[in-house]
Scaffold this motif. Structure first.
Motif, PDB file in Angstrom:
ATOM      1  N   TYR A  18     -10.380   2.917  -4.777  1.00 54.54           N
ATOM      2  CA  TYR A  18      -9.335   1.577  -4.876  1.00 54.54           C
ATOM      3  C   TYR A  18      -8.204   2.184  -6.042  1.00 54.54           C
ATOM      4  O   TYR A  18      -9.165   1.394  -6.963  1.00 54.54           O
ATOM      5  CB  TYR A  18      -9.158   0.480  -4.388  1.00 54.54           C
ATOM      6  N   HIS A  19      -7.046   2.721  -6.048  1.00 48.66           N
ATOM      7  CA  HIS A  19      -6.379   1.952  -7.458  1.00 48.66           C
ATOM      8  C   HIS A  19      -5.417   0.961  -7.269  1.00 48.66           C
ATOM      9  O   HIS A  19      -4.604   0.889  -6.297  1.00 48.66           O
ATOM     10  CB  HIS A  19      -5.792   3.814  -7.680  1.00 48.66           C
ATOM     11  N   ILE A  42      -3.764   3.500  -3.000  1.00 49.27           N
ATOM     12  CA  ILE A  42      -3.139   2.823  -4.054  1.00 49.27           C
ATOM     13  C   ILE A  42      -2.200   1.631  -3.349  1.00 49.27           C
ATOM     14  O   ILE A  42      -1.519   1.945  -2.455  1.00 49.27           O
ATOM     15  CB  ILE A  42      -1.792   3.970  -4.118  1.00 49.27           C
ATOM     16  N   GLU A  51       0.715  -1.111  -0.010  1.00 46.02           N
ATOM     17  CA  GLU A  51       0.021   0.151  -0.147  1.00 46.02           C
ATOM     18  C   GLU A  51       0.892   0.831  -0.464  1.00 46.02           C
ATOM     19  O   GLU A  51       2.208   1.313   1.068  1.00 46.02           O
ATOM     20  CB  GLU A  51      -0.842  -0.039   0.928  1.00 46.02           C
ATOM     21  N   CYS A  68      -0.784  -1.647  -4.715  1.00 45.19           N
ATOM     22  CA  CYS A  68       0.408  -2.685  -5.747  1.00 45.19           C
ATOM     23  C   CYS A  68       0.913  -3.833  -6.046  1.00 45.19           C
ATOM     24  O   CYS A  68       0.744  -4.428  -4.534  1.00 45.19           O
ATOM     25  CB  CYS A  68       2.233  -2.578  -5.673  1.00 45.19           C
ATOM     26  N   ASP A 114       4.965  11.943  -5.000  1.00 41.95           N
ATOM     27  CA  ASP A 114       3.936  12.688  -3.997  1.00 41.95           C
ATOM     28  C   ASP A 114       4.027  14.169  -4.260  1.00 41.95           C
ATOM     29  O   ASP A 114       4.911  14.536  -5.019  1.00 41.95           O
ATOM     30  CB  ASP A 114       3.668  12.457  -2.932  1.00 41.95           C
ATOM     31  N   GLY A 122      -4.934  10.189  -8.402  1.00 40.90           N
ATOM     32  CA  GLY A 122      -5.387  10.113  -7.115  1.00 40.90           C
ATOM     33  C   GLY A 122      -3.737  11.664  -6.904  1.00 40.90           C
ATOM     34  O   GLY A 122      -3.723  11.967  -7.448  1.00 40.90           O
ATOM     35  N   PHE A 153       6.255   5.989  -7.680  1.00 43.11           N
ATOM     36  CA  PHE A 153       5.359   6.975  -7.347  1.00 43.11           C
ATOM     37  C   PHE A 153       5.898   8.157  -6.826  1.00 43.11           C
ATOM     38  O   PHE A 153       6.754   7.971  -6.251  1.00 43.11           O
ATOM     39  CB  PHE A 153       4.680   6.135  -6.355  1.00 43.11           C
ATOM     40  N   VAL A 157       2.612   9.033 -11.988  1.00 46.42           N
ATOM     41  CA  VAL A 157       2.626   7.361 -12.143  1.00 46.42           C
ATOM     42  C   VAL A 157       3.614   6.729 -12.681  1.00 46.42           C
ATOM     43  O   VAL A 157       2.716   7.876 -13.601  1.00 46.42           O
ATOM     44  CB  VAL A 157       1.467   6.598 -11.761  1.00 46.42           C
ATOM     45  N   ASP A 206      -8.687  11.308  -0.479  1.00 42.23           N
ATOM     46  CA  ASP A 206      -7.196  10.690  -1.416  1.00 42.23           C
ATOM     47  C   ASP A 206      -8.016   8.948  -1.468  1.00 42.23           C
ATOM     48  O   ASP A 206      -7.768   9.028  -0.221  1.00 42.23           O
ATOM     49  CB  ASP A 206      -6.005  11.109  -1.024  1.00 42.23           C
TER      50      ASP A 206
END
Length: 324
Positions: free
Chosen positions: A107-108, A80, A67, A82, A204, A182, A202, A186, A77
């Motif tokens: 949920y991405h 996320i 996560e 993987c 931010d 989000g 990723f 990416v 938000d």
């Protein structure tokens, strides 16, 4: 940015047997050397501070699920994630708790690839049965939906994909593009693995970078061709990297199996001037002691080969949280 590890094993889930647990208890009793503890908290403090992690804990047995918490969940938000290994089940239960407290039900997912150990948790993902949930599955593979539907065909699983109640959509991402999804930007990179795999970078809003790169084979005798990987890892605050095998295993009986070693991962991160490396996708036959030994050897190798700033070498385990 906060990174949570829900599953860190490769290939298939593993569980500690009774004999393994008994061996850990026996070693702990020997280390205690007859001392007594006033209460359970005092005993826990002893376990945390005086026992090796391979005795007091475990690296875990769930397959890949990580996560990436970015942005502000209080402001809507999204989650996320993987991959969807067996660790996804634990995440899903925790996510439902957080959603009940107000977290957005979005949920991405970012899929490295579609092999079974990386998708097997999805049929047990409780939010997929939530009609108020929105699940977006991002992948470099155009056949991601086919793979997830196939594992829930009646011959394999009793709950059909179409019985899931969440809104589910699939998006195919392209190498070379940068996406704002989000709270993160990416990018993805194609990797060396059967049916291809993809790594993700990723970033931010504060410029913190986490790289997720599993199920990719980097060969020691072909490192001159890995400049693109070093560029992808460049200056990352954390690189989560496939280190399934020891160097000896990766160049001998397990060559061309699609995975890499701790040594190669350190070389790549040194070249990229990354700040932290998390050893990841642990071989299922390796014991906690084996993984701890590999971690210690990795730390020593990093020290011996360091030419610039130190690279912190972590060893991922189910439940680990890393703040960037």
């Amino acid at each position: 940015m906060l990174v949570r590890f829900w599953g860190t094993r490769g290939s298939l889930p593993v569980a500690a047997t009774a004999s393994i647990v008994q061996d850990k208890v026996a070693h702990a009793l020997l280390a205690a050397s007859g001392r007594s503890f006033a209460d359970i908290e005092e005993a826990r403090s002893f376990a945390r501070s005086e026992l090796d992690f391979a005795i007091s804990g475990t690296f875990g047995g769930a397959t890949t699920c990580v996560e990436i918490e970015a942005g502000d969940p209080a402001n809507g938000d999204a989650f996320i994630l993987c991959d969807m290994g067996s660790g996804l089940r634990g995440f899903g239960l925790d996510a439902m708790r957080r959603c009940a407290a107000g977290h957005a039900r979005v949920y991405h997912f970012f899929m490295s690839h579609l092999h079974w150990d990386h998708i097997m948790g999805f049929p047990f993902f409780v939010p997929a049965f939530d009609p108020n949930a929105h699940i977006v599955i991002h992948s470099g593979h155009e056949d991601a939906e086919e793979a997830l539907r196939r594992q829930q065909e009646e011959i394999s699983f009793p709950v059909k994909f179409d019985w899931l109640r969440a809104k589910i959509e699939f998006r195919t991402l392209k190498v070379g593009e940068t996406y704002q999804i989000g709270a993160v930007q990416v990018e993805l990179m194609e990797q060396h693995h059967s049916h291809s795999s993809f790594g993700y970078r990723f970033t931010d809003a504060e410029g913190k970078v986490a790289v997720f790169s599993t199920d990719s084979e980097h060969k020691l005798d072909r490192m001159e061709g890995e400049a693109d990987v070093e560029q992808f890892f460049r200056a990352a605050d954390l690189v989560i990297c496939d280190t399934m095998y020891s160097l000896a295993d990766s160049v001998s009986m397990k060559e061309d199996w699609g995975h890499s070693s701790n040594i190669v991962a350190i070389d790549l991160c040194h070249g990229a001037r990354a700040k932290r490396l998390a050893l990841f996708h642990h071989e299922p036959v390796y014991s906690d002691a084996d993984i701890a030994r590999m971690h210690a050897e990795s730390v020593r190798y990093e020290e011996l080969t360091r030419e610039h700033d130190p690279l912190e070498v972590l060893c991922a385990y189910d439940g680990l949280e890393v703040s960037l």
